[in-house]
Scaffold this active site. Structure first.
Site, PDB file in Angstrom:
ATOM      1  N   ASP A  22       0.924  -1.316   0.099  1.00  0.00           N
ATOM      2  CA  ASP A  22      -0.090   0.019   0.157  1.00  0.00           C
ATOM      3  C   ASP A  22       0.962   1.218   0.097  1.00  0.00           C
ATOM      4  OD1 ASP A  22      -1.715   1.919   0.622  1.00  0.00           O
ATOM      5  OD2 ASP A  22      -2.341   1.589   2.744  1.00  0.00           O
ATOM      6  N   ASN A  24      -0.236   4.558  -0.328  1.00  0.00           N
ATOM      7  CA  ASN A  24      -0.959   5.727   0.149  1.00  0.00           C
ATOM      8  C   ASN A  24      -1.569   5.464   1.499  1.00  0.00           C
ATOM      9  OD1 ASN A  24      -3.315   4.469  -0.432  1.00  0.00           O
ATOM     10  ND2 ASN A  24      -3.961   5.598  -2.059  1.00  0.00           N
ATOM     11  N   ASP A  26      -4.004   3.916   2.425  1.00  0.00           N
ATOM     12  CA  ASP A  26      -5.599   3.844   2.869  1.00  0.00           C
ATOM     13  C   ASP A  26      -5.741   2.228   3.041  1.00  0.00           C
ATOM     14  OD1 ASP A  26      -4.816   2.498   0.431  1.00  0.00           O
ATOM     15  OD2 ASP A  26      -6.658   3.433  -0.852  1.00  0.00           O
ATOM     16  N   ASP A  30      -1.427  -0.886  -4.089  1.00  0.00           N
ATOM     17  CA  ASP A  30      -1.879  -0.295  -5.224  1.00  0.00           C
ATOM     18  C   ASP A  30      -0.508  -0.278  -6.006  1.00  0.00           C
ATOM     19  OD1 ASP A  30       0.019   1.574  -3.763  1.00  0.00           O
ATOM     20  OD2 ASP A  30      -1.768   2.439  -2.842  1.00  0.00           O
ATOM     21  N   ASP A  99      -4.201  -8.683 -16.178  1.00  0.00           N
ATOM     22  CA  ASP A  99      -5.156  -9.891 -16.173  1.00  0.00           C
ATOM     23  C   ASP A  99      -6.380  -9.371 -17.041  1.00  0.00           C
ATOM     24  OD1 ASP A  99      -6.542 -11.902 -15.341  1.00  0.00           O
ATOM     25  OD2 ASP A  99      -5.673 -12.154 -13.309  1.00  0.00           O
ATOM     26  N   ASP A 201      -8.665 -14.780 -17.991  1.00  0.00           N
ATOM     27  CA  ASP A 201      -9.343 -15.364 -17.088  1.00  0.00           C
ATOM     28  C   ASP A 201     -10.338 -16.305 -17.840  1.00  0.00           C
ATOM     29  OD1 ASP A 201     -10.134 -14.821 -14.339  1.00  0.00           O
ATOM     30  OD2 ASP A 201     -12.184 -14.380 -15.159  1.00  0.00           O
ATOM     31  N   GLU A 261      -6.150 -19.230 -18.073  1.00  0.00           N
ATOM     32  CA  GLU A 261      -6.758 -20.018 -17.105  1.00  0.00           C
ATOM     33  C   GLU A 261      -8.106 -20.967 -17.461  1.00  0.00           C
ATOM     34  OE1 GLU A 261      -8.942 -19.211 -12.722  1.00  0.00           O
ATOM     35  OE2 GLU A 261      -9.651 -18.209 -14.508  1.00  0.00           O
ATOM     36  N   HIS A 321      -4.744 -16.746  -6.092  1.00  0.00           N
ATOM     37  CA  HIS A 321      -5.464 -16.064  -5.286  1.00  0.00           C
ATOM     38  C   HIS A 321      -6.941 -16.753  -5.049  1.00  0.00           C
ATOM     39  CE1 HIS A 321      -6.483 -15.079  -9.241  1.00  0.00           C
ATOM     40  NE2 HIS A 321      -7.713 -14.693  -9.039  1.00  0.00           N
ATOM     41  N   ASP A 322      -6.986 -17.896  -5.746  1.00  0.00           N
ATOM     42  CA  ASP A 322      -8.502 -18.632  -5.493  1.00  0.00           C
ATOM     43  C   ASP A 322      -8.516 -19.909  -4.632  1.00  0.00           C
ATOM     44  OD1 ASP A 322      -9.834 -16.780  -7.399  1.00  0.00           O
ATOM     45  OD2 ASP A 322      -9.165 -17.848  -8.963  1.00  0.00           O
TER      46      ASP A 322
HETATM   47  C1  NOJ Z   1     -11.201 -16.672 -12.191  1.00  0.00           C
HETATM   48  C2  NOJ Z   1     -10.354 -15.661 -11.286  1.00  0.00           C
HETATM   49  O1  NOJ Z   1      -8.980 -16.286 -10.784  1.00  0.00           O
HETATM   50  C3  NOJ Z   1     -11.474 -15.751  -9.898  1.00  0.00           C
HETATM   51  O2  NOJ Z   1     -10.659 -14.933  -9.148  1.00  0.00           O
HETATM   52  C4  NOJ Z   1     -12.637 -14.978 -10.381  1.00  0.00           C
HETATM   53  O3  NOJ Z   1     -13.701 -14.930  -9.483  1.00  0.00           O
HETATM   54  C5  NOJ Z   1     -13.204 -15.892 -11.631  1.00  0.00           C
HETATM   55  N1  NOJ Z   1     -12.468 -16.119 -12.526  1.00  0.00           N
HETATM   56  C6  NOJ Z   1     -14.491 -15.070 -12.299  1.00  0.00           C
HETATM   57  O4  NOJ Z   1     -13.613 -13.959 -13.163  1.00  0.00           O
END
Ligand code: NOJ
Length: 529
Positions: A22, A24, A26, A30, A99, A201, A261, A321-322
């Site tokens: 971060d 700034n 908040d 960023d 992305d 994506d 992906e 991140h999923d």
């Molecule tokens: C895959 C992404 O990695 C995920 O984070 C997202 O929620 C879904 N696609 C929908 O875009």
């Protein structure tokens, strides 16, 4: 080496921008923050960064709901800040991937606002609209991955729109050539700015069965995602044509690359590489589902290696991140740290482009996010346990308040161990995981067999995974002991010239044949012959 391709021979590092740094105060990461931390990435030795979406978004799905593909969300900065980040990254030899989210936009995107305004709007057909069936039922049985039917009623015009994810994420209609043209324009916009490539994506969902047939039930029939076989709502053959045109567009520029992906089985994922005329890379997600087991790892490595066409190139992903971080998935009361070290060897010494997820170089675990601080919508559209917040907690830079991530209140709580598990502490400790990642990255770079070599599994005792990599005169032997006691890989005699052993401070054996690995230890040995 002049033929070194960054996306093929290099290592990519995924940044979840809200959580990296971060700039700034908040509490949300960023672009200025990323810029300020590029030296960490250069020191680590990565070749490229991929930024999860930075575009203007209502953040229903934290950026995977884009309301303008050609700008930067104010929470992250602006285009000027982006250009500065790109220039600073390039000055350090680091490529930048964005992305791109082609399957759906935000429901606040001007295209969708127009599309839903009336049945006769010129943009109506940019999305997928259908009448309800008699009695008001949805047009077919498709379900959204994030819960509920895939068809969202729109009372104003009396039709339903298709949404594969949240109701705030309407699916675009790629069968309309205007959509394809507009999306190509988006790619060009960023390529002209100097972006090196894209993570794409859910590319396997951009074309569905034009007849919109019902999906058949799976072997566990039920109302949710798992209750159906997804034969008609994804992976349509027409996607390959779309991809070939995307590839041709990218090939009009210098050394740009796309990684897709694709939530399918590895053999199907590999088909998205075409004959070297579709995606450059397609994520190999097989390890996201694997338990800590030598045989299972060996099977997945061999399977994807064989599935990838000769013109293509494999890759490896352990965390993103999923999905809960791999140090959490493969954790163990005594051997958790050793496993994280051994996992780094698999990721960085198998054949294929490794994708690192920010913080894994520290062995970051998932953070505990109490119900009242959960932000991921899946916690309420699917199930409280489906929340992906745990793997998105902020990066640990130091033991300073806010972990050196922010001077404000972090948008998600910090993981419990941030005071001890952070960049500052691990840089000061030559035996840390951070240094191990750095050593492995450096070894890859100076060892052609590791960057480019063929992959050949080697026989090994139970619990040990061993393989050879070879390229021209360069040869490397790799062994990973998944067991909780000492094992000998049993390599044939070969003089060891270089290498990395996960045992901190240990000197390499002079002969590969002498190697003995402690519990969950691993070694990469560059050898003669
Ligand atoms: C895959 C992404 O990695 C995920 O984070 C997202 O929620 C879904 N696609 C929908 O875009």
């Amino acid at each position: 080496m002049s033929d070194r391709l960054w996306w093929k021979h290099g290592v990519v590092y995924q940044i979840y921008p809200r959580s990296f740094m971060d700039g700034n105060g908040d509490g949300v990461g960023d672009l200025a923050g990323i810029r300020a931390r590029l030296d960490h990435l250069a020191w680590l030795g990565v070749d490229a960064i991929w930024l999860s979406p930075i575009f203007p978004s209502p953040m229903a799905d934290f950026g995977y709901d884009v309301s303008d593909y050609c700008d930067v969300d104010p929470v992250f900065g602006d285009l000027t800040e982006f250009d500065a980040l790109l220039a600073d990254a390039h000055a350090r030899g680091i490529r930048v991937m964005l992305d791109w989210v082609p399957n759906h936009t935000s429901d606040q995107h001007p295209w969708f606002r127009e599309s839903r305004a009336s049945r006769t709007n010129p943009r109506r057909d940019w999305y997928v609209w259908r009448d309800p069936n008699p009695g008001g039922a949805p047009p077919n049985n498709w379900v959204a991955m994030f819960g509920g039917p895939a068809w969202q009623p729109d009372p104003a015009t009396g039709q339903l729109y298709l949404r594969s994810f949240l109701k705030e994420q309407p699916d675009l209609n790629w069968r309309n050539p205007e959509v394809e043209r507009a999306m190509h324009g988006v790619l060009r916009f960023w390529l002209e700015r100097g972006v090196d490539g894209f993570r794409i994506d859910v590319i396997h969902r951009i074309a569905k069965d034009p007849a919109m047939r019902d999906n058949p039930p799976s072997e566990r029939p039920g109302p949710g995602w798992g209750g159906q076989l997804h034969v008609h709502d994804e992976n349509h053959a027409d996607i390959h044509g779309f991809l070939r045109r995307i590839r041709a567009l990218l090939d009009g520029y210098d050394e740009r690359a796309a990684v897709g992906e694709i939530g399918l089985a590895p053999e199907q994922v590999a088909t998205y590489l075409g004959r070297g005329d579709e995606l450059h890379l397609a994520f190999n997600f097989a390890f996201l589902r694997q338990r800590w087991d030598a045989e299972a790892f060996g099977r997945e490595l061999a399977l994807f290696d064989a599935a990838v066409p000769a013109e293509g190139w494999p890759d490896l992903v352990f965390s993103n991140h999923d999905i809960p971080r791999h140090a959490t998935r493969w954790d163990h009361p005594q051997l958790g740290e050793a496993r994280a070290r051994a996992a780094a060897v698999v990721l960085l010494a198998a054949r294929g482009t490794p994708f690192l997820y920010f913080g894994e170089e520290l062995g970051m675990r998932n953070g505990e996010v109490p119900p009242e601080r959960r932000r991921d919508p899946l916690a309420w559209t699917l199930h409280p346990n489906a929340s992906r917040d745990g793997e998105r907690t902020p990066m640990h830079w130091s033991a300073a308040p806010g972990a050196g991530f922010t001077t404000g209140e972090p948008w998600l709580p910090l993981a419990a161990d941030w005071r001890t598990r952070n960049v500052e502490a691990q840089r000061a400790d030559r035996g840390s995981l951070l240094w191990l990642y750095r050593d492995l990255l450096a070894l890859r770079r100076r060892t052609p067999a590791l960057e480019r070599g063929v992959f050949r599994p080697l026989p090994a005792p139970a619990g040990v995974l061993a393989w050879e990599r070879r390229h021209g005169g360069s040869r490397a032997l790799v062994a990973v002991n998944f067991a909780d006691d000492e094992r000998k890989p049993g390599f044939a005699a070969a003089a060891v010239r270089d290498g990395v052993w996960t045992r901190a401070g240990a000197s390499l054996p002079g002969d590969a044949g002498q190697l003995a690995l402690g519990p969950c230890e691993a070694a990469v040995l560059a050898v003669d012959g």
